[in-house]
Enzyme design. Structure first.
Site, PDB file in Angstrom:
ATOM      1  N   LEU A  62       4.366  -6.240   5.162  1.00 45.62           N
ATOM      2  CA  LEU A  62       3.046  -5.746   4.790  1.00 45.62           C
ATOM      3  C   LEU A  62       2.979  -4.298   5.248  1.00 45.62           C
ATOM      4  O   LEU A  62       3.436  -3.980   6.350  1.00 45.62           O
ATOM      5  CB  LEU A  62       1.935  -6.529   5.493  1.00 45.62           C
ATOM      6  CG  LEU A  62       1.607  -7.929   5.000  1.00 45.62           C
ATOM      7  CD1 LEU A  62       0.529  -8.557   5.888  1.00 45.62           C
ATOM      8  CD2 LEU A  62       1.140  -7.921   3.565  1.00 45.62           C
ATOM      9  N   ASP A  63       2.412  -3.433   4.420  1.00 47.09           N
ATOM     10  CA  ASP A  63       2.206  -2.055   4.845  1.00 47.09           C
ATOM     11  C   ASP A  63       1.252  -2.045   6.037  1.00 47.09           C
ATOM     12  O   ASP A  63       0.445  -2.961   6.214  1.00 47.09           O
ATOM     13  CB  ASP A  63       1.597  -1.220   3.715  1.00 47.09           C
ATOM     14  CG  ASP A  63       2.534  -1.067   2.526  1.00 47.09           C
ATOM     15  OD1 ASP A  63       3.753  -1.271   2.700  1.00 47.09           O
ATOM     16  OD2 ASP A  63       2.049  -0.753   1.431  1.00 47.09           O
ATOM     17  N   ALA A  64       1.307  -0.973   6.820  1.00 46.81           N
ATOM     18  CA  ALA A  64       0.468  -0.884   8.014  1.00 46.81           C
ATOM     19  C   ALA A  64      -1.016  -0.974   7.679  1.00 46.81           C
ATOM     20  O   ALA A  64      -1.797  -1.506   8.465  1.00 46.81           O
ATOM     21  CB  ALA A  64       0.759   0.422   8.754  1.00 46.81           C
ATOM     22  N   THR A  66      -2.281  -2.670   5.086  1.00 46.03           N
ATOM     23  CA  THR A  66      -2.527  -3.854   4.266  1.00 46.03           C
ATOM     24  C   THR A  66      -2.737  -5.044   5.183  1.00 46.03           C
ATOM     25  O   THR A  66      -2.019  -5.230   6.152  1.00 46.03           O
ATOM     26  CB  THR A  66      -1.325  -4.120   3.336  1.00 46.03           C
ATOM     27  OG1 THR A  66      -1.127  -2.980   2.493  1.00 46.03           O
ATOM     28  CG2 THR A  66      -1.562  -5.342   2.461  1.00 46.03           C
ATOM     29  N   HIS A 143       5.671  -0.741  -1.145  1.00 42.19           N
ATOM     30  CA  HIS A 143       4.386  -0.230  -1.648  1.00 42.19           C
ATOM     31  C   HIS A 143       4.137  -0.592  -3.112  1.00 42.19           C
ATOM     32  O   HIS A 143       3.461   0.133  -3.830  1.00 42.19           O
ATOM     33  CB  HIS A 143       4.291   1.288  -1.489  1.00 42.19           C
ATOM     34  CG  HIS A 143       4.560   1.802  -0.116  1.00 42.19           C
ATOM     35  ND1 HIS A 143       3.795   1.476   0.982  1.00 42.19           N
ATOM     36  CD2 HIS A 143       5.532   2.624   0.346  1.00 42.19           C
ATOM     37  CE1 HIS A 143       4.277   2.079   2.052  1.00 42.19           C
ATOM     38  NE2 HIS A 143       5.331   2.769   1.702  1.00 42.19           N
TER      39      HIS A 143
END
Length: 194
Positions: A62-64, A66, A143
């Site tokens: 997971l992106d930071a 998200t 992403h």
């Protein structure tokens, strides 16, 4: 700042859950077990002590910025298969976007979007509200959801992964974790042919 407030601000757990982590001895401050009355300064190092003896690896990422579901496992082959597009394991995202995406933008998401690293697989996409979409993907490029939405028009303001395979976040607060039931593990294994 008190340790439980620090953990809550960092998004690790609610203050109540942070108190439970501290009482269970799962939080250290500068290498020492944290206490309920421990105060934390900027220079202090706060870490959670793992409750698991074995090494856990994330399934995908997971992106930071998200939020949402992230699976951890000690089974490397299961992690590989769950993340690999060939097994078509669904990941469900809710995206709040700037403005209102057009029907054409949603159609492009469904057909697949040309990105700098190639055409994405078709996604399932539907409108949840004027500025909110649900996307269901089985790929996991870096992403990807954000890049797909930028390619068709509306940039993302907030992104949340609400489901991974058939696992959702019902009853789980942000920063919390739970062990899967044996039946859930069996379903994941059969989903990817293990």
């Amino acid at each position: 700042m008190r340790l439980n407030a620090y953990l809550a601000r960092a998004g690790v757990a609610s203050r109540r859950k942070a108190d439970e982590l501290i009482k269970a001895g799962r939080v250290t401050v500068n290498g020492e077990p944290g206490q309920l009355n421990t105060f934390v300064a900027k220079r202090d190092r706060v870490e959670l002590v793992s409750q698991y003896e074995t090494r856990l690896v994330p399934v995908g990422r997971l992106d930071a910025d998200t939020t949402g579901a992230l699976l951890l496992t000690n089974d490397g082959e299961l992690a590989h298969r769950l993340a690999h597009p060939r097994y078509e394991v669904e990941k469900v995202y809710e995206a709040e976007v700037e403005g209102e995406p057009s029907d054409e933008a949603i159609s492009r998401l469904v057909e697949g979007v040309e990105l700098d690293d190639g055409l994405t697989a078709p996604a399932k996409a539907r409108r949840l509200g004027p500025s909110k979409l649900e996307l269901i993907l089985h790929e996991g490029r870096k992403h990807q959801v954000k890049r797909m939405l930028v390619a068709v028009g509306p940039p993302v303001r907030r992104l949340h992964r609400s489901r991974y395979a058939d696992l959702d976040l019902a009853g789980i607060e942000a920063g919390d974790a739970r062990e899967l039931e044996p039946g859930e593990v069996t379903r994941l294994q059969s989903l990817v042919g293990l």
